[in-house]
Design a protein around this motif. Structure first.
Motif, short mmCIF file in Angstrom:
data_model
loop_
_atom_site.label_atom_id
_atom_site.label_comp_id
_atom_site.label_asym_id
_atom_site.label_seq_id
_atom_site.Cartn_x
_atom_site.Cartn_y
_atom_site.Cartn_z
N ASP A 150 0.84 -1.19 0.00
CA ASP A 150 0.00 0.00 0.00
C ASP A 150 0.88 1.25 0.00
O ASP A 150 0.63 2.21 -0.74
N ASP A 151 1.94 1.22 0.81
CA ASP A 151 2.87 2.34 0.89
C ASP A 151 3.62 2.53 -0.41
O ASP A 151 3.83 3.65 -0.88
N GLU A 152 4.02 1.42 -1.04
CA GLU A 152 4.76 1.50 -2.30
C GLU A 152 3.89 2.09 -3.40
O GLU A 152 4.37 2.86 -4.24
N ILE A 153 2.62 1.72 -3.40
CA ILE A 153 1.71 2.24 -4.43
C ILE A 153 1.55 3.75 -4.26
O ILE A 153 1.52 4.49 -5.23
N ARG A 154 1.48 4.21 -3.01
CA ARG A 154 1.35 5.64 -2.74
C ARG A 154 2.72 6.34 -2.82
O ARG A 154 2.82 7.53 -2.52
N GLY A 196 4.99 6.27 -0.73
CA GLY A 196 5.35 6.78 0.58
C GLY A 196 4.52 7.96 1.04
O GLY A 196 4.73 8.47 2.14
N ALA A 197 3.57 8.42 0.22
CA ALA A 197 2.73 9.54 0.63
C ALA A 197 1.79 9.10 1.75
O ALA A 197 1.39 7.95 1.80
N PRO A 198 1.46 10.02 2.68
CA PRO A 198 0.62 9.62 3.80
C PRO A 198 -0.80 9.28 3.36
O PRO A 198 -1.31 9.82 2.38
N ARG A 257 11.55 18.75 0.89
CA ARG A 257 10.27 18.73 1.59
C ARG A 257 9.75 20.14 1.77
O ARG A 257 10.47 21.03 2.16
N PRO A 258 8.44 20.33 1.50
CA PRO A 258 7.88 21.66 1.71
C PRO A 258 7.86 22.00 3.20
O PRO A 258 7.66 21.13 4.04
N ALA A 259 8.11 23.27 3.49
CA ALA A 259 8.13 23.69 4.89
C ALA A 259 6.72 23.60 5.46
O ALA A 259 5.79 24.22 4.96
N ALA A 260 6.56 22.80 6.50
CA ALA A 260 5.25 22.68 7.12
C ALA A 260 5.12 23.75 8.19
O ALA A 260 6.07 24.08 8.87
N ALA A 261 3.94 24.33 8.28
CA ALA A 261 3.70 25.30 9.34
C ALA A 261 3.53 24.54 10.64
O ALA A 261 2.52 23.90 10.86
N ALA A 262 4.56 24.53 11.45
CA ALA A 262 4.52 23.73 12.67
C ALA A 262 3.96 24.55 13.81
O ALA A 262 4.41 25.66 14.06
N ILE A 284 4.72 3.48 15.72
CA ILE A 284 5.93 3.68 14.94
C ILE A 284 5.68 3.06 13.57
O ILE A 284 5.29 1.90 13.49
N VAL A 285 5.87 3.85 12.53
CA VAL A 285 5.59 3.37 11.17
C VAL A 285 6.91 3.34 10.39
O VAL A 285 7.43 4.39 10.02
N ALA A 286 7.45 2.16 10.18
CA ALA A 286 8.74 2.01 9.49
C ALA A 286 8.50 1.68 8.03
O ALA A 286 7.85 0.68 7.73
N GLU A 287 9.02 2.52 7.13
CA GLU A 287 8.85 2.31 5.69
C GLU A 287 7.39 2.00 5.35
O GLU A 287 7.10 1.11 4.54
#
Lengths: 275, 212
Positions: free
Chosen positions: A221-225, A227-229, B23-28, B165-168
């Protein structure tokens, strides 16, 4: 589409079990688990040890060079899929990488594009292209030897085999052993780079099969996107809100409703898709 | 209205955005910045412990227990990964489960960190999603490609806590939930089946960590 098979599990009637069943999206689970066991045995007896020897026998520099060359040989296929997905920027990256690495990178053995220019590698395949085009994954299947897949990615794998320019060139103009050698090297490269990761997943999980199934689906799913959220497909996001629902009906993001292969007995078949 | 603290808080983000032009600057917001500071501090303390080579394994596990209890929202994670079984579980079952779950998770991380070899955490960008702050980071590994890791952080009564935690692109909580849900299913829907499996896991991990 309705398939009927005595060998396959029927959806459970209990609502909790049914929700878990839908979330797993694995109607062939018993059969898949069997193939998984066979694959696992082959892996432990053959692939994992051979991948270990490969890592011991060859110095890292040489393994990295082989890794780079394999990726470079895959670039034309990645480029085709970049283009089919309408990703022109990424197609440009892939084309530039292929041009630079095939020449200045000495036939692809050096990743000149990343090391010097900073153009990073990205992968694509026809399964991802189908995903971008809106095709559903279908349901989970465990392929012999190859491992986790689904109908969409299996079709992708076959199509990639037919359209891969380097694969075709090797088959028609190369020596007889070339396509086989490439497959073996690709497998060795992949497995030798994932020894620790897979061991870790096995060590830390209770149900290795179910964990791999979830990781595969999330990763694709991540590869298809690219890496976009995105919201997680079919699964609620974790939140500290005690009132948040624990159950969400699987609704795959941004795609057509799931043409689920309901493996139901004939009398349960209904024309109403909501039933 | 921008307070002085918010302006000061935004500055590192601008610097960060300039350093990573892709990466676009996010308004934090101040909220997101505080989450970033929390994660950076937790990563720093963890690496500090990892670099103390003279600590024994039981000492390390004890230190991780404190870091983990501080850094992670264990009840929320436990509830989420238990899935639907949670709603039907009795209070004693929930208490036992959360205790074993915490033990297993700490031992898992302690063993995972045995392989630590100089990795560093760089936070690349911040994003807010409802109550949660999502931090995109890279685990930079010497001589190897870096790993893309997202952290889901929320602010609770006891300050900021990590939820996932979301890895790759693969969420640990979702993978664990799939794992546990399969275990419960294999035990005919019994929550006790999962608790027992976790207890067995704890015993195994304690042996691996040479605590038994």
């Amino acid at each position: 589409m309705v398939l009927t098979s005595a060998a396959c599990s029927t959806p459970p009637t209990d609502p909790d079990a049914r929700a878990a069943y839908d979330e797993a999206n694995d109607p062939w689970e018993d059969f898949n688990r069997y193939i998984f066991e066979v694959n696992y045995a082959f892996d432990q007896l053959l692939f994992r040890p051979v991948a270990g020897w490969y890592r011991l026998a060859l110095p890292e520099v040489l393994r990295d060079a082989i890794h780079n060359a394999l990726r470079n040989a895959r670039s034309p296929l990645i480029l085709i899929n970049d283009l089919l997905q309408g990703e022109l920027d990424r197609a440009g990256d892939t084309a530039a990488r292929f041009a630079l690495n095939s020449t200045l990178g000495i036939g692809g053995f050096i990743d000149f594009a990343e090391d010097v220019v900073g153009l990073k590698f990205h992968d694509e395949d026809f399964g991802q292209t189908l995903g971008v085009w809106g095709f559903q994954e279908g349901w989970y299947i465990m392929l012999p030897i190859i491992g986790p897949s689904n109908p969409r990615d299996t079709v992708g794998l076959v199509v990639d085999g037919f359209i891969d320019p380097v694969g075709l060139a090797l088959r028609f103009y190369g020596p007889d052993w070339a396509p086989f050698a490439r497959t073996v090297l690709t497998a060795l490269d992949l497995r030798s780079r994932n020894i620790e990761t897979l061991d870790e997943v096995e060590r830390t999980s209770i149900d290795f099969y179910a964990t791999v199934r979830s990781l595969y689906r999330q990763r694709r799913d991540d590869e298809i996107r690219n890496g976009a959220p995105s919201a997680n497909q079919g699964v609620p996001s974790i939140t500290s809100d005690p009132n948040a629902p624990l159950i969400i009906v699987p609704q795959r993001q941004g795609m057509a409703p799931l043409p689920a292969p309901r493996l139901a007995p004939a009398e349960q078949i209904s024309l109403n898709p909501d039933e | 209205m921008l307070t002085r603290r918010a302006v000061v808080g935004i500055l590192p983000c601008i610097a960060l955005a300039a350093a990573v032009p892709a990466r676009p600057a996010a308004a934090a917001s101040e909220h997101a910045e505080a989450a970033r500071a929390f994660l950076q501090k937790l990563a720093d303390s963890t690496i500090e412990v990892l670099n103390k080579k003279d600590l024994t394994t039981p000492q390390k596990v004890e230190t991780f227990r404190r870091l983990f209890a501080d850094g992670f929202d264990v009840p929320t994670i436990g509830r989420f990964v238990a899935g639907r079984a949670w709603t039907k579980a009795t209070d004693p079952q929930k208490a036992t489960y959360l205790q074993v779950f915490e033990d297993v998770t700490i031992l898992t991380w302690a063993l995972r960190f045995e392989q630590y070899s100089g990795e560093r955490l760089t936070i690349d960008s911040l994003r807010e999603e409802g109550k949660a702050v999502l931090l995109e980071s890279s685990i930079v590994r010497p001589g190897k490609p870096s790993i893309r890791v997202d952290w889901r952080i929320e602010k609770g009564p006891q300050g900021y806590k990590i939820l996932d935690i979301v890895a790759e692109g693969t969420s640990l909580a979702i993978a664990q939930r799939a794992d546990y849900s399969a275990v419960i299913q294999q035990n005919n829907g019994q929550f006790d089946g999962l608790i027992q499996a976790l207890k067995d896991k704890r015993t195994k991990l304690r042996q691996q960590a040479k605590l038994e």
